[in-house]
Design an enzyme around this catalytic site. Structure first.
Site, PDB file in Angstrom:
ATOM      1  N   ASP A 114       0.896  -1.181   0.000  1.00  0.00           N
ATOM      2  CA  ASP A 114       0.000   0.000   0.000  1.00  0.00           C
ATOM      3  C   ASP A 114       0.922   1.216   0.000  1.00  0.00           C
ATOM      4  OD1 ASP A 114      -1.879   1.984   0.254  1.00  0.00           O
ATOM      5  OD2 ASP A 114      -2.739   1.259   2.139  1.00  0.00           O
TER       6      ASP A 114
HETATM    7  N1  LIG Z   1       4.172   4.203  14.632  1.00  0.00           N
HETATM    8  C1  LIG Z   1       3.811   5.344  14.032  1.00  0.00           C
HETATM    9  N2  LIG Z   1       4.512   6.481  14.281  1.00  0.00           N
HETATM   10  C2  LIG Z   1       4.152   7.664  13.710  1.00  0.00           C
HETATM   11  N3  LIG Z   1       3.079   7.803  12.905  1.00  0.00           N
HETATM   12  C3  LIG Z   1       2.337   6.713  12.616  1.00  0.00           C
HETATM   13  C4  LIG Z   1       2.663   5.429  13.157  1.00  0.00           C
HETATM   14  N4  LIG Z   1       1.752   4.543  12.715  1.00  0.00           N
HETATM   15  C5  LIG Z   1       0.911   5.229  11.928  1.00  0.00           C
HETATM   16  N5  LIG Z   1       1.244   6.536  11.869  1.00  0.00           N
HETATM   17  C6  LIG Z   1       0.519   7.609  11.157  1.00  0.00           C
HETATM   18  O1  LIG Z   1      -0.859   7.273  11.158  1.00  0.00           O
HETATM   19  C7  LIG Z   1      -1.361   7.171   9.829  1.00  0.00           C
HETATM   20  C8  LIG Z   1      -2.349   6.038   9.771  1.00  0.00           C
HETATM   21  O2  LIG Z   1      -1.681   4.792  10.030  1.00  0.00           O
HETATM   22  P1  LIG Z   1      -1.902   3.592   9.008  1.00  0.00           P
HETATM   23  O3  LIG Z   1      -1.481   4.026   7.672  1.00  0.00           O
HETATM   24  O4  LIG Z   1      -1.271   2.379   9.583  1.00  0.00           O
HETATM   25  O5  LIG Z   1      -3.491   3.448   9.085  1.00  0.00           O
HETATM   26  P2  LIG Z   1      -4.546   2.927   8.006  1.00  0.00           P
HETATM   27  O6  LIG Z   1      -5.857   3.286   8.535  1.00  0.00           O
HETATM   28  O7  LIG Z   1      -4.252   1.491   7.745  1.00  0.00           O
HETATM   29  O8  LIG Z   1      -4.210   3.783   6.721  1.00  0.00           O
HETATM   30  P3  LIG Z   1      -4.962   3.724   5.281  1.00  0.00           P
HETATM   31  O9  LIG Z   1      -5.892   4.874   5.248  1.00  0.00           O
HETATM   32  O10 LIG Z   1      -3.804   3.894   4.350  1.00  0.00           O
HETATM   33  O11 LIG Z   1      -5.596   2.379   5.183  1.00  0.00           O
HETATM   34  C9  LIG Z   1      -0.133   6.988   8.947  1.00  0.00           C
HETATM   35  O12 LIG Z   1      -0.326   7.519   7.666  1.00  0.00           O
HETATM   36  C10 LIG Z   1       0.948   7.738   9.707  1.00  0.00           C
HETATM   37  O13 LIG Z   1       0.923   9.105   9.352  1.00  0.00           O
HETATM   38 MG   LIG Z   2      -2.117   4.170   5.761  1.00  0.00          MG
END
Ligand SMILES: Nc1ncnc2c1ncn2[C@@H]1O[C@H](COP(=O)(O)OP(=O)(O)OP(=O)(O)O)[C@@H](O)[C@H]1O
Ligand SMILES: [Mg+2]
Length: 245
Positions: free
Chosen positions: A171
């Site tokens: 992704d």
């Molecule tokens: N460990 C971390 N440290 C700092 N920022 C983080 C961390 N994990 C996630 N983030 C922030 O939070 C956001 C959301 O996390 P993540 O992408 O895992 O969620 P998602 O809901 O699966 O995203 P998507 O909308 O792409 O499906 C990321 O884009 C990033 O900016």
């Molecule tokens: Mg994400």
């Protein structure tokens, strides 16, 4: 999927689970994904992602991939993962970077696009295909799509010959690259689909996502930062496959 202001409203079922996971810590919303999942940052240095269980990836699968990838490249450290009823969660250690689509970087697209392209190349260079237990190849993706009841057009059932098999992010859209204050890529997040595939499967999504996040005209800059010349056939194929699955 959008960045959230710190005072964004949170659905009651999410906030009940958040209270439990945060313990005594304060938490502010960070991000909402397209299926209603919400990510929070706690004031004791954790990131909590809570969302509905879905068929395509699970947070347990993501935690396995994070633990595997952490041996080779910067990704968040997993603290805990779990599920109950219709929801699942993943708690990681917060990394000191902002998403490449943070307003700070949307204002400086040239820097952000370079960071995402260089970061993706570094990820592909760092992760070993030999010994990677995860698959994100076309056949695997088509099977997953069929299990979800998606009707992928027949024209996408025959993939172009792979250019180079790498461990793909799965992704690679811009928000999933974290960028440091100097504008360099720092780490990757959101590895729920990570697996072996042709590198163009990731490059196509990263390039396409520049338009959603920074507007038109940045695709070639991303591909140049990755360090290859555009491959129109593979870009078109993997863009369509992404959009159809
Ligand atoms: N460990 C971390 N440290 C700092 N920022 C983080 C961390 N994990 C996630 N983030 C922030 O939070 C956001 C959301 O996390 P993540 O992408 O895992 O969620 P998602 O809901 O699966 O995203 P998507 O909308 O792409 O499906 C990321 O884009 C990033 O900016
Ligand atoms: Mg994400």
């Amino acid at each position: 999927m959008t960045l959230l202001p710190p005072d964004a409203p949170v659905p009651p079922d999410v906030s009940a689970r958040l209270r439990r996971l945060a313990g005594g810590a304060g938490a502010t919303p960070l991000w909402r994904n397209t299926i209603g999942g919400v990510t929070f940052r706690t004031d004791d240095g954790r990131v909590v992602k809570i969302g509905p269980r879905n068929l395509e990836t699970s947070m347990r699968a993501e935690s396995e991939r994070l633990r595997w990838a952490a041996r080779y490249t910067p990704v968040p450290e997993v603290i805990e993962t779990g599920e109950d009823g219709d929801a699942e969660w993943l708690v990681t250690r917060a990394l000191p970077g902002r998403s490449a689509v943070d307003p700070r970087w949307v204002e400086e697209p040239a820097t952000a696009v370079r960071a995402v392209g260089e970061g993706l190349r570094a990820l592909h260079d760092a992760l070993p295909v030999a010994g990677c237990p995860f698959d994100w190849g076309v056949e695997h993706r088509l099977r997953t799509a069929a299990a979800r009841g998606l009707d992928v057009p027949a024209s996408l059932h025959a993939a172009p010959e792979p250019d180079l098999l790498v461990v793909c992010h799965g992704d690679a859209c811009c928000p999933n690259t974290l960028v440091d204050d100097d504008g360099r890529w720092l780490a990757h997040v959101d590895l729920g689909a990570l697996g072996v595939a042709d590198r163009w499967a990731d490059i196509a999504v990263a390039a396409m996502s520049t338009e959603w996040n920074y507007g038109p005209g940045w695709e070639d800059a991303l591909i140049a930062a990755y360090g290859v010349t555009p491959d129109p056939e593979r870009l078109a194929y993997y863009r369509s496959l992404w959009n159809e699955t």
